[in-house]
Design a protein around this motif. Structure first.
Motif, PDB file in Angstrom:
ATOM      1  N   SER A 108      85.908   2.284 -69.832  1.00  0.00           N
ATOM      2  CA  SER A 108      85.235   1.332 -68.951  1.00  0.00           C
ATOM      3  C   SER A 108      84.933   0.007 -69.657  1.00  0.00           C
ATOM      4  N   ALA A 140      78.363  -3.595 -72.200  1.00  0.00           N
ATOM      5  CA  ALA A 140      76.923  -3.354 -72.346  1.00  0.00           C
ATOM      6  C   ALA A 140      76.460  -3.515 -73.789  1.00  0.00           C
ATOM      7  N   THR A 173      82.996  -2.245 -68.355  1.00  0.00           N
ATOM      8  CA  THR A 173      81.564  -2.434 -68.120  1.00  0.00           C
ATOM      9  C   THR A 173      80.741  -1.729 -69.186  1.00  0.00           C
ATOM     10  N   GLN A 174      81.169  -0.534 -69.579  1.00  0.00           N
ATOM     11  CA  GLN A 174      80.456   0.216 -70.608  1.00  0.00           C
ATOM     12  C   GLN A 174      80.566  -0.472 -71.966  1.00  0.00           C
ATOM     13  N   LEU A 205      85.387   5.361 -77.862  1.00  0.00           N
ATOM     14  CA  LEU A 205      84.287   4.582 -77.292  1.00  0.00           C
ATOM     15  C   LEU A 205      83.270   4.168 -78.342  1.00  0.00           C
TER      16      LEU A 205
END
Length: 296
Positions: A121, A127, A123-124, A93
């Motif tokens: 994710s 961001a 969406t993560q 990540l």
């Protein structure tokens, strides 16, 4: 859309680059390691040779595929002038967030950013950029040139326009895109990884050996490859990472990775990529099973 940037020259990155180049796209393949880029190009050439030998591609397609790929070690140079970027870096990540922050600064606001993540994710990741509506998941299956499925994952903010562009792009590659929602593991790995983990648990609890477990699933369930052999091909470290993402995301003990899997990854027995996993892939062994030594 004729030029695509692919970030990461590993197994998935070189497979994605190969597939786009074979279908007429100019591909800018980016990696910080010149050695990794050289290895990727050798792998692509080897796979094209095999396809040519089987008669599935012509010599003309072989030559055009190779010439369609340009390699870069500098991210800025690699993404300049492209409308679509696919990130295929390590399943980490923090690394992905760092890359997307850089892409946000280097690319125009209308550039589409896709990630080949198998579980993290969307969406993560989105961001990290100023326009999250342009970020989407494009999860290819390994080996990319041969597998027909692409999971297209819509993040919370992904626009409908970006979804349709991505679906059309996958179809130009002669793939079958399937749209899924953004939850840990998506669909493919949410179903596959618990099965693989359960197969490892079965071995861990000594119900049967490696070959026997794989034989049951191949002969009884018509799977083309047993779950332990498949885990070796995916990479045991990747399997562990995906299970950890699902375990953390759902807070459900059913996704907790088997201790045997954890031990094997700690022991650097990662499968095909390391030469040994549930099977031994060294030259003199040719796939013999070895995992019993890690049983409890």
């Amino acid at each position: 859309m004729k030029t695509i940037a692919v970030i990461g020259a590993g197994t998935m990155g070189n497979g994605i680059a190969h597939t786009f180049a074979q279908h007429g796209f100019v591909v800018k393949l980016i990696d910080v390691s010149e050695k990794a880029l050289d290895k990727a190009m050798n792998t692509i050439a080897h796979n094209l040779n095999r396809m040519a030998a089987k008669g599935t591609i012509t010599s003309d397609i072989f030559a055009k595929t190779i010439t369609n790929i340009i390699t870069y070690t500098d991210l800025k140079d690699g993404v300049t002038g492209v409308d679509f970027v696919i990130e295929a870096a390590t399943e980490n990540l923090e690394l992905k967030l760092s890359l997307f922050k850089q892409l946000n600064d280097l690319c125009p606001h209308n550039t589409i950013f896709a990630t080949n993540t198998s579980s993290i994710s969307i969406t993560q990741i989105a961001a990290a950029v100023a326009h999250p509506e342009r970020v989407i998941g494009m999860h290819f299956m390994n080996p990319v040139p041969l597998m027909p499925l692409v999971e297209v994952i819509k993040g919370y903010n992904t626009s409908e326009e970006v979804i349709q562009i991505t679906l059309a792009l996958a179809q130009k590659l002669e793939k079958n895109p399937v749209t899924v929602k953004d939850y840990p593991g998506f669909v493919a790995n949410r179903i596959l990884m618990p099965m693989i983990n359960e197969a490892i648990e079965t071995l861990y609890n000594q119900l049967a050996g490696v070959a026997e477990i794989d034989a049951v699933m191949k002969l009884g369930m018509s799977h083309p490859m047993g779950p332990l052999q498949l885990a070796d091909f995916i990479g045991l470290d990747v399997c562990l990472s995906i299970l950890n993402v699902m375990h953390d995301g759902f807070k459900n003990p059913k996704y907790a990775p088997c201790p045997l899997l954890v031990n094997m990854v700690n022991a650097k027995k990662l499968g095909v990529k390391s030469g040994e996993g549930f099977y031994d892939y060294s030259e003199n062994k040719k796939g013999e099973k070895v995992a019993q030594q890690f049983s409890k």
